[in-house]
Design an enzyme around this catalytic site. Sequence first.
Site, PDB file in Angstrom:
ATOM      1  N   TYR A 141      -1.555   4.370  12.080  1.00 42.94           N
ATOM      2  CA  TYR A 141      -1.783   3.146  11.301  1.00 42.94           C
ATOM      3  C   TYR A 141      -2.780   3.501  10.206  1.00 42.94           C
ATOM      4  O   TYR A 141      -3.985   3.495  10.426  1.00 42.94           O
ATOM      5  CB  TYR A 141      -2.300   2.042  12.217  1.00 42.94           C
ATOM      6  CG  TYR A 141      -2.516   0.697  11.574  1.00 42.94           C
ATOM      7  CD1 TYR A 141      -2.026   0.397  10.294  1.00 42.94           C
ATOM      8  CD2 TYR A 141      -3.198  -0.296  12.252  1.00 42.94           C
ATOM      9  CE1 TYR A 141      -2.225  -0.846   9.730  1.00 42.94           C
ATOM     10  CE2 TYR A 141      -3.405  -1.549  11.698  1.00 42.94           C
ATOM     11  CZ  TYR A 141      -2.917  -1.821  10.442  1.00 42.94           C
ATOM     12  OH  TYR A 141      -3.126  -3.059   9.871  1.00 42.94           O
ATOM     13  N   LYS A 168       2.590   3.927   9.763  1.00 40.77           N
ATOM     14  CA  LYS A 168       2.608   2.633   9.078  1.00 40.77           C
ATOM     15  C   LYS A 168       1.614   2.748   7.934  1.00 40.77           C
ATOM     16  O   LYS A 168       0.405   2.799   8.148  1.00 40.77           O
ATOM     17  CB  LYS A 168       2.205   1.518  10.040  1.00 40.77           C
ATOM     18  CG  LYS A 168       1.945   0.172   9.373  1.00 40.77           C
ATOM     19  CD  LYS A 168       1.433  -0.832  10.394  1.00 40.77           C
ATOM     20  CE  LYS A 168       0.900  -2.085   9.719  1.00 40.77           C
ATOM     21  NZ  LYS A 168       0.390  -3.067  10.712  1.00 40.77           N
TER      22      LYS A 168
END
Length: 300
Positions: A141, A168
């Site tokens: 992330y 992500k």
Amino acid sequence: MTLATKADFKGVIPPLVTPFDADENIDVEALRAEIRFHLTTGVHGLCVTGSTGDGQMLSLEQSVTVARVAVEEVAGAVPVIAGIIRDSTAEVIRYGQALKETGVAALQVTPVHYLFQPDEQTTVEYYRRITEATGLPVVIYNVIPYALIPATTVYRVIQEIDLVVGVKQSGGNIHQLADLLKAAPTEGVVLTAVDDLLYPAYLLGAQGAISATLTVVPELCVAQWNAVQAGDHKTALDIHNKLLPVWRAIDGPNMTVRIKAALELQGRNGGLGAHPLTPVSDAERDAIRAALVESGVLPV
């Protein structure tokens, strides 16, 4: 248990809010209802305890509760990703090992949230230790502004560590996302969290998204994804222009309570925010309502 692979993490994967009650405990029934709602919209996965879910505020026990409820409600229909936002490798591993017991398909792990950026080799080792200790697939992330992992390092982590199944890319950085998509790591997926540029990200090759807008208006986001897959770019662009005001209205300080206000305006129960998040003002609520009207989600 069969481990999830990168193929399991594509398409529209909303990051759910964590509903709190007046005592700042998890409102489990509100969470269950929100999960059921998302499943009716055709989403391809769900993410819990991330930024949209106030993951940085949650104790280990709360994180486990949210993840367990999600896995129970989903009942294998779509993969569940559990976010971890902690400040040390040891803490990430502690959370990860507990979350593994809930049956989540993968972990979504930020770099350390408070410290400044480690060097490249330490970053590689950070994700290697996490995957080795938990045995779970991990989605990087990449969101921490002062510890943003360079695209070259993300590529290396994905290529070198078998259980890192993707990234992500968040933080509003379409340039970093473009660099990652150009590098095209073969061992993992690149997902977008650049909310105001979901459509261009798909055109550049992003294999899906995990972002707040998906949580607020999942029906529109699924329709846009399907339009892109079908080559219907007129529809996809039309939906982009509907999504843009929604993102502009929820983006800002105390974003998770803004998102919960957007859910409430649609008749959904996202619960309360936890202190010290500032409740939305009347002006902010009016702006969110106007954006939902403009998007066609609410009537004029």
